[in-house]
Design a protein around this motif. Structure first.
Motif, PDB file in Angstrom:
ATOM      1  N   VAL A 310       0.850  -1.198   0.000  1.00  0.00           N
ATOM      2  CA  VAL A 310       0.000   0.000   0.000  1.00  0.00           C
ATOM      3  C   VAL A 310       0.885   1.247   0.000  1.00  0.00           C
ATOM      4  N   TYR A 311       0.618   2.161  -0.947  1.00  0.00           N
ATOM      5  CA  TYR A 311       1.375   3.407  -1.071  1.00  0.00           C
ATOM      6  C   TYR A 311       0.439   4.601  -0.889  1.00  0.00           C
ATOM      7  N   VAL A 312       0.902   5.605  -0.159  1.00  0.00           N
ATOM      8  CA  VAL A 312       0.178   6.858   0.012  1.00  0.00           C
ATOM      9  C   VAL A 312       1.058   7.994  -0.477  1.00  0.00           C
ATOM     10  N   LYS A 313       0.586   8.700  -1.491  1.00  0.00           N
ATOM     11  CA  LYS A 313       1.335   9.807  -2.102  1.00  0.00           C
ATOM     12  C   LYS A 313       2.741   9.357  -2.499  1.00  0.00           C
ATOM     13  N   GLY A 314       2.810   8.150  -3.048  1.00  0.00           N
ATOM     14  CA  GLY A 314       4.082   7.651  -3.565  1.00  0.00           C
ATOM     15  C   GLY A 314       4.989   7.004  -2.549  1.00  0.00           C
ATOM     16  N   GLU A 315       4.595   6.995  -1.277  1.00  0.00           N
ATOM     17  CA  GLU A 315       5.429   6.422  -0.218  1.00  0.00           C
ATOM     18  C   GLU A 315       4.812   5.116   0.277  1.00  0.00           C
ATOM     19  N   LEU A 316       5.653   4.105   0.468  1.00  0.00           N
ATOM     20  CA  LEU A 316       5.171   2.814   0.950  1.00  0.00           C
ATOM     21  C   LEU A 316       4.717   2.913   2.403  1.00  0.00           C
ATOM     22  N   ILE A 317       3.479   2.486   2.662  1.00  0.00           N
ATOM     23  CA  ILE A 317       2.985   2.368   4.029  1.00  0.00           C
ATOM     24  C   ILE A 317       3.308   0.986   4.586  1.00  0.00           C
ATOM     25  N   GLY A 318       3.126  -0.035   3.774  1.00  0.00           N
ATOM     26  CA  GLY A 318       3.450  -1.392   4.199  1.00  0.00           C
ATOM     27  C   GLY A 318       2.530  -2.409   3.566  1.00  0.00           C
ATOM     28  N   GLY A 319       2.561  -3.603   4.110  1.00  0.00           N
ATOM     29  CA  GLY A 319       1.714  -4.682   3.637  1.00  0.00           C
ATOM     30  C   GLY A 319       0.554  -4.914   4.575  1.00  0.00           C
ATOM     31  N   LEU A 320      -0.048  -6.076   4.476  1.00  0.00           N
ATOM     32  CA  LEU A 320      -1.256  -6.366   5.244  1.00  0.00           C
ATOM     33  C   LEU A 320      -1.016  -6.301   6.752  1.00  0.00           C
ATOM     34  N   ASP A 321       0.104  -6.824   7.233  1.00  0.00           N
ATOM     35  CA  ASP A 321       0.368  -6.817   8.676  1.00  0.00           C
ATOM     36  C   ASP A 321       0.409  -5.392   9.228  1.00  0.00           C
ATOM     37  N   ILE A 322       1.073  -4.494   8.497  1.00  0.00           N
ATOM     38  CA  ILE A 322       1.158  -3.089   8.937  1.00  0.00           C
ATOM     39  C   ILE A 322      -0.227  -2.448   8.937  1.00  0.00           C
ATOM     40  N   ILE A 323      -0.995  -2.722   7.889  1.00  0.00           N
ATOM     41  CA  ILE A 323      -2.349  -2.163   7.800  1.00  0.00           C
ATOM     42  C   ILE A 323      -3.206  -2.663   8.969  1.00  0.00           C
ATOM     43  N   LYS A 324      -3.070  -3.934   9.311  1.00  0.00           N
ATOM     44  CA  LYS A 324      -3.823  -4.487  10.446  1.00  0.00           C
ATOM     45  C   LYS A 324      -3.428  -3.799  11.753  1.00  0.00           C
ATOM     46  N   GLU A 325      -2.123  -3.568  11.940  1.00  0.00           N
ATOM     47  CA  GLU A 325      -1.657  -2.898  13.164  1.00  0.00           C
ATOM     48  C   GLU A 325      -2.220  -1.482  13.253  1.00  0.00           C
ATOM     49  N   MET A 326      -2.209  -0.767  12.120  1.00  0.00           N
ATOM     50  CA  MET A 326      -2.748   0.596  12.105  1.00  0.00           C
ATOM     51  C   MET A 326      -4.243   0.600  12.390  1.00  0.00           C
ATOM     52  N   LYS A 327      -4.935  -0.379  11.852  1.00  0.00           N
ATOM     53  CA  LYS A 327      -6.365  -0.476  12.118  1.00  0.00           C
ATOM     54  C   LYS A 327      -6.613  -0.707  13.599  1.00  0.00           C
ATOM     55  N   ALA A 328      -5.803  -1.546  14.228  1.00  0.00           N
ATOM     56  CA  ALA A 328      -5.973  -1.885  15.641  1.00  0.00           C
ATOM     57  C   ALA A 328      -5.714  -0.676  16.542  1.00  0.00           C
ATOM     58  N   ASP A 329      -4.704   0.151  16.182  1.00  0.00           N
ATOM     59  CA  ASP A 329      -4.388   1.291  17.061  1.00  0.00           C
ATOM     60  C   ASP A 329      -5.107   2.578  16.659  1.00  0.00           C
ATOM     61  N   GLY A 330      -5.958   2.487  15.613  1.00  0.00           N
ATOM     62  CA  GLY A 330      -6.776   3.635  15.234  1.00  0.00           C
ATOM     63  C   GLY A 330      -6.116   4.649  14.335  1.00  0.00           C
ATOM     64  N   SER A 331      -4.916   4.351  13.834  1.00  0.00           N
ATOM     65  CA  SER A 331      -4.195   5.338  13.021  1.00  0.00           C
ATOM     66  C   SER A 331      -4.367   5.129  11.519  1.00  0.00           C
ATOM     67  N   LEU A 332      -5.116   4.120  11.130  1.00  0.00           N
ATOM     68  CA  LEU A 332      -5.151   3.744   9.725  1.00  0.00           C
ATOM     69  C   LEU A 332      -5.755   4.835   8.825  1.00  0.00           C
ATOM     70  N   ALA A 333      -6.915   5.370   9.199  1.00  0.00           N
ATOM     71  CA  ALA A 333      -7.586   6.339   8.332  1.00  0.00           C
ATOM     72  C   ALA A 333      -6.688   7.547   8.049  1.00  0.00           C
ATOM     73  N   ASP A 334      -6.056   8.100   9.080  1.00  0.00           N
ATOM     74  CA  ASP A 334      -5.165   9.257   8.895  1.00  0.00           C
ATOM     75  C   ASP A 334      -3.964   8.888   8.038  1.00  0.00           C
ATOM     76  N   ALA A 335      -3.405   7.686   8.253  1.00  0.00           N
ATOM     77  CA  ALA A 335      -2.241   7.271   7.474  1.00  0.00           C
ATOM     78  C   ALA A 335      -2.598   7.153   5.996  1.00  0.00           C
ATOM     79  N   LEU A 336      -3.775   6.620   5.694  1.00  0.00           N
ATOM     80  CA  LEU A 336      -4.161   6.441   4.301  1.00  0.00           C
ATOM     81  C   LEU A 336      -4.532   7.781   3.630  1.00  0.00           C
ATOM     82  N   LYS A 337      -4.890   8.757   4.444  1.00  0.00           N
ATOM     83  CA  LYS A 337      -5.153  10.100   3.919  1.00  0.00           C
ATOM     84  C   LYS A 337      -3.865  10.890   3.739  1.00  0.00           C
ATOM     85  N   GLY A 338      -2.752  10.361   4.260  1.00  0.00           N
ATOM     86  CA  GLY A 338      -1.479  11.074   4.182  1.00  0.00           C
ATOM     87  C   GLY A 338      -1.353  12.175   5.210  1.00  0.00           C
ATOM     88  N   VAL A 339      -2.121  12.039   6.301  1.00  0.00           N
ATOM     89  CA  VAL A 339      -2.069  13.073   7.348  1.00  0.00           C
ATOM     90  C   VAL A 339      -0.826  12.862   8.204  1.00  0.00           C
TER      91      VAL A 339
END
Length: 339
Positions: A310-339
């Motif tokens: 998964v890339y946001v504004k050209g930068e790699l955020i990570g794979g499924l494990d990272i996305i799951k961790e972000m979802k668990a700690d509540g940071s996923l939506a902001d990370a995917l918006k590039g905030v």
């Protein structure tokens, strides 16, 4: 004839030991398109003109040793093998990646007709159609294949997994020249493997064609490389890093996955799509199964060995494990918006 469920590598070996054509459907419960192929195979198994064919279902992730042996990277995949004589090794005579019912039906009926002709002593050459029309011309098929890409290499295996030393050396040679080319694995199609020898009057593999014309095998390519001629005739790739940079910036939220949002081709991609649906942000995807150069190159470009990515504004955020961790700690939506 019932479709056999293969539960182990031993089951698979026993099936292959029997002489004849074996149609193997590699599938997974999480992939809905596998149901379509299962229905096609069930229908074929009940047709009288395919009575000489054996069919089996294999859960790809439950019998990994067989999946690895058959180079299964996505489902559904159908691999067809043929054991000419009982006790002899089975040869791969056909392969279909993805849900392609019409292509599967054509392949199975063609191989069934060959098996029937061979068993009645008529031979194993061109196959006559049911209505008695002219046999299929292998030369026409080969002509289409050698012209299917500006530069195509007929080899044993694939660029990532060459199955002989000559093919491996040829791939390395083409890589040094940054050549842009397609490949055809002659181990997956015995008709092409034998027919191309006569078509091209060249008895060995690999064989390289440019604009539909045979250039030669490894020895010829080495001679042309030494003289400088090879560099002048090979089509060149676009700079891969530039292409990958353009792709990861194609959309603010970019996902590289197996398949597409409607038909993910692996469990990890399917889970990611479910998570992104919950977040409800617009995103674009790229199916890495459609482009081997991107599939392999992005691993190095991003220093991330697996998919999805998964890339946001050209930068790699990570794979499924990272996305799951972000979802668990509540940071996923902001990370995917590039905030």
């Amino acid at each position: 004839m019932p479709v056999v469920d293969v539960k182990s590598a031993g089951d698979f070996s026993k099936l292959q030991e029997k002489c004849g054509v074996l149609v193997c459907h590699f599938q997974a419960e999480w992939a809905p398109q596998c149901k379509q192929i299962s229905d096609v195979i069930s229908e074929l198994a009940n047709q009288p003109d395919t009575k000489d064919v054996v069919y089996c279902n294999i859960m790809a992730e439950e019998v990994p040793e067989v999946s690895q042996k058959m180079s299964i990277t996505a489902v559904p995949t159908v691999v067809v093998t043929n054991t000419a004589q009982e006790g002899s090794p089975a040869a791969v005579v056909g392969r279909i990646d993805g849900a392609k019912p019409a292509e599967l039906t054509t392949l199975v009926k063609k191989l069934a007709a060959k098996a029937s002709l061979t068993s009645t002593g008529i031979g194993s050459g061109s196959v006559a159609t049911k209505n008695g029309s002219a046999p299929e011309d292998i030369n026409e098929r080969l002509k289409k294949l050698v012209n299917s890409a500006p530069c195509i290499l007929f080899m044993k295996g694939s660029p990532e997994n060459p199955k002989c030393g000559f093919s491996r050396t040829t791939i390395e040679l083409l890589a040094r020249h940054n050549a842009k080319y397609s490949t055809f694995d002659i181990l997956t199609d015995e008709e092409v493997r034998q027919g191309l020898k006569t078509f091209s009057n060249w008895p060995t593999y690999p064989q390289l064609y440019i604009a539909g014309e045979l250039i030669g095998g490894l020895d010829i390519l080495k001679e042309m490389d030494a003289s400088g001629e090879l560099a002048n005739i090979l089509p060149k790739k676009q700079n891969l890093d530039e292409r990958l940079k353009s792709l990861v910036n194609q959309a603010p939220l970019m996902v590289f996955m197996k398949g597409n949002p409607e038909n993910p081709r692996c469990g990890f991609s399917k889970t990611l799509m479910e998570i992104l649906k919950e977040v409800d942000l617009p995103f674009s995807t790229f199916d890495i199964l459609t482009d081997e150069e991107v599939r392999q190159g992005l691993k190095t470009y991003s220093n991330w060995p697996t998919y999805p990515q998964v890339y946001v504004k050209g930068e790699l955020i990570g794979g499924l494990d990272i996305i799951k961790e972000m979802k668990a700690d509540g940071s996923l939506a902001d990370a995917l918006k590039g905030v």
